[in-house]
Design a protein around this motif. Structure first.
Motif, mmCIF file in Angstrom:
data_model
loop_
_atom_site.group_PDB
_atom_site.id
_atom_site.type_symbol
_atom_site.label_atom_id
_atom_site.label_comp_id
_atom_site.label_asym_id
_atom_site.label_seq_id
_atom_site.Cartn_x
_atom_site.Cartn_y
_atom_site.Cartn_z
ATOM 1 N N THR A 99 0.848 -1.198 0.000
ATOM 2 C CA THR A 99 0.000 0.000 0.000
ATOM 3 C C THR A 99 0.877 1.239 0.000
ATOM 4 O O THR A 99 1.850 1.324 0.762
ATOM 5 C CB THR A 99 -0.914 0.021 1.242
ATOM 6 N N SER A 100 0.544 2.202 -0.845
ATOM 7 C CA SER A 100 1.322 3.443 -0.896
ATOM 8 C C SER A 100 1.044 4.282 0.343
ATOM 9 O O SER A 100 -0.076 4.305 0.866
ATOM 10 C CB SER A 100 0.975 4.236 -2.163
ATOM 11 N N ARG A 101 2.077 4.966 0.810
ATOM 12 C CA ARG A 101 1.900 5.879 1.936
ATOM 13 C C ARG A 101 1.382 7.225 1.440
ATOM 14 O O ARG A 101 0.570 7.861 2.101
ATOM 15 C CB ARG A 101 3.222 6.064 2.688
ATOM 16 N N ALA A 102 1.874 7.654 0.291
ATOM 17 C CA ALA A 102 1.415 8.910 -0.296
ATOM 18 C C ALA A 102 0.128 8.678 -1.076
ATOM 19 O O ALA A 102 -0.165 7.559 -1.505
ATOM 20 C CB ALA A 102 2.492 9.484 -1.220
ATOM 21 N N LYS A 103 -0.628 9.725 -1.257
ATOM 22 C CA LYS A 103 -1.884 9.635 -1.987
ATOM 23 C C LYS A 103 -1.653 9.845 -3.478
ATOM 24 O O LYS A 103 -0.741 10.564 -3.887
ATOM 25 C CB LYS A 103 -2.879 10.666 -1.453
ATOM 26 N N ALA A 104 -2.482 9.215 -4.270
ATOM 27 C CA ALA A 104 -2.353 9.312 -5.723
ATOM 28 C C ALA A 104 -2.780 10.694 -6.208
ATOM 29 O O ALA A 104 -3.732 11.285 -5.687
ATOM 30 C CB ALA A 104 -3.196 8.235 -6.398
ATOM 31 N N ALA A 105 -2.070 11.191 -7.203
ATOM 32 C CA ALA A 105 -2.395 12.486 -7.799
ATOM 33 C C ALA A 105 -3.532 12.325 -8.809
ATOM 34 O O ALA A 105 -3.738 11.245 -9.359
ATOM 35 C CB ALA A 105 -1.165 13.067 -8.484
ATOM 36 N N PRO A 106 -4.282 13.384 -9.072
ATOM 37 C CA PRO A 106 -5.361 13.293 -10.062
ATOM 38 C C PRO A 106 -4.832 13.275 -11.487
ATOM 39 O O PRO A 106 -3.746 13.804 -11.771
ATOM 40 C CB PRO A 106 -6.191 14.551 -9.792
ATOM 41 N N GLU A 107 -5.573 12.617 -12.368
ATOM 42 C CA GLU A 107 -5.289 12.622 -13.801
ATOM 43 C C GLU A 107 -3.832 12.234 -14.086
ATOM 44 O O GLU A 107 -3.152 12.844 -14.896
ATOM 45 C CB GLU A 107 -5.593 13.995 -14.394
ATOM 46 N N THR A 108 -3.359 11.193 -13.412
ATOM 47 C CA THR A 108 -1.964 10.772 -13.518
ATOM 48 C C THR A 108 -1.896 9.295 -13.869
ATOM 49 O O THR A 108 -2.589 8.481 -13.265
ATOM 50 C CB THR A 108 -1.209 11.021 -12.198
ATOM 51 N N LYS A 109 -1.047 8.958 -14.826
ATOM 52 C CA LYS A 109 -0.829 7.556 -15.185
ATOM 53 C C LYS A 109 0.343 7.024 -14.382
ATOM 54 O O LYS A 109 1.455 7.542 -14.470
ATOM 55 C CB LYS A 109 -0.544 7.405 -16.682
ATOM 56 N N TYR A 110 0.102 5.970 -13.612
ATOM 57 C CA TYR A 110 1.134 5.344 -12.807
ATOM 58 C C TYR A 110 1.547 4.015 -13.436
ATOM 59 O O TYR A 110 0.701 3.223 -13.853
ATOM 60 C CB TYR A 110 0.635 5.084 -11.383
#
Length: 273
Positions: A99-110
Motif C-alpha cells: 500500500t502506498s503511503r502517499a496519496k495518488a495524484a489526479p489525472e496521472t498515469k502510474y
C-alpha cells in the motif's frame, strides 16, 4: 522311496520382464509427476491486482494505491509517475499486499512493476499501469514577488497565496522548499490576508545577500487542500537577489535606481513644492 533332488528355481521369462520394467516405470512416474507440478505451476502464476486501499478497484485522486498478490507474495513493488517520481509504500499481510503511503495524484498515469514469488518458489514480475480520475474541484497558488528580469530586492520575502483555504497546512508546508546557492536559512510562517485567503511566507533569517540565486519549489500536485479540492500541478519560481540596496536615489538623474529594474522617474519636488 527315494526323492529326486530339488531342481533350482528359475523365474519365468514374463516375470523377468516385469521385474526389469519396475525401475523404469518408477523413473517414468517420477518424471511425469515433476512435469505435472511444473505444468501446474505454469497454469497457476501469481496474480497481481491493483486498486485503492479502500477496496475500490478504481483509484481516484487522493486514494492510496494498493497492489495485491494471489497465489504467492510480493517481493518488490515500484510505482512511478510520468516524471519518474516514485510513490513510496510498504508491505503487509505477510507480503501479499503493498500500500502506498502517499496519496495518488489526479489525472496521472502510474506505472507499476511488481516482482513476485509463487508458493512453489518460482519468481516472476508483472508490469501494470493505471490512470487516476479527474477532479471536479481544484486549488491553485500565486507567487510573490514577481521578479522583473528575474531579479528582486534584498528585503523581499517569498509569499504563496492560495485561491481556496488549506485544511491541513502541515501537508502543504512539507511540499514546499527554498533552495539557494549560498545556503541561506529561513523559515515558513502563515499569515492572514485582507481577502481572507490563506498565505504562507518564507523569510530569510538574515537579509538576502545581493547576488543570491533562489529556487522555490511547491510540489503540490495531488495534494488535497480540503473538502476534496486538489492541486493538479507543481509550481516553481527562480530569481536572483539584487546586488545593491532595494532602492536608492540618484539626484543627478532625478531617478530612483532599483536593482534589476534600472532607473524609474523620481517623485522629486523642489523647495516649497
Amino acid at each position: 522311496m527315494s526323492l529326486s533332488p530339488a531342481r533350482p528355481f528359475r523365474p519365468s521369462r514374463s516375470l523377468c520382464i516385469a521385474l526389469a520394467l519396475m525401475p523404469v516405470l518408477g523413473v517414468g512416474t517420477l518424471a511425469a509427476c515433476d512435469a505435472a507440478r511444473a505444468s501446474a505451476s505454469q497454469e497457476r502464476p501469481v496474480k497481481v491486482g491493483l486498486g485503492s486501499a479502500s477496496g475500490n478497484p478504481t483509484v481516484q485522486a487522493g486514494d492510496q494505491l494498493r497492489v495485491s498478490a494471489d497465489g504467492g507474495v510480493l517481493t518488490a513493488v515500484t510505482v512511478t509517475d510520468p516524471r519518474g517520481r516514485q510513490l513510496v509504500g510498504g508491505f503487509s499481510q505477510g507480503g501479499t499486499v503493498w500500500t502506498s503511503r502517499a496519496k495518488a495524484a489526479p489525472e496521472t498515469k502510474y506505472s507499476v512493476l511488481a516482482r513476485t514469488k509463487s508458493d512453489d518458489g518460482a519468481t516472476t514480475e508483472a508490469k501494470e499501469s493505471l490512470t487516476t480520475g479527474k477532479v471536479a474541484k481544484r486549488n491553485r497558488v500565486s507567487f510573490s514577488p514577481r521578479p522583473r528580469g528575474g531579479v528582486v530586492g534584498v528585503d523581499d520575502p517569498i509569499r504563496l497565496t492560495f485561491a481556496f483555504p488549506i485544511r491541513d497546512r502541515g501537508v502543504v508546508e512539507r511540499r514546499l522548499s527554498v533552495i539557494t546557492d549560498n545556503r541561506s536559512e529561513g523559515a515558513w510562517s502563515w499569515e492572514p490576508t485582507h481577502g481572507g485567503k490563506d498565505r504562507i511566507v518564507w523569510r530569510p533569517t538574515h537579509e538576502w545577500k545581493p547576488g543570491t540565486k533562489v529556487t522555490v519549489r511547491a510540489e503540490l500536485n495531488g495534494v488535497d487542500s480540503g473538502d476534496g479540492r486538489f492541486f493538479t500541478k507543481d509550481y516553481g519560481l527562480r530569481f536572483t537577489v539584487g546586488r545593491s540596496a532595494p532602492v536608492r536615489s540618484d539626484l543627478d538623474s532625478d531617478a530612483y535606481i532599483t536593482p534589476g529594474l534600472g532607473p524609474t522617474p523620481a517623485l522629486w519636488q523642489g523647495p516649497g513644492g
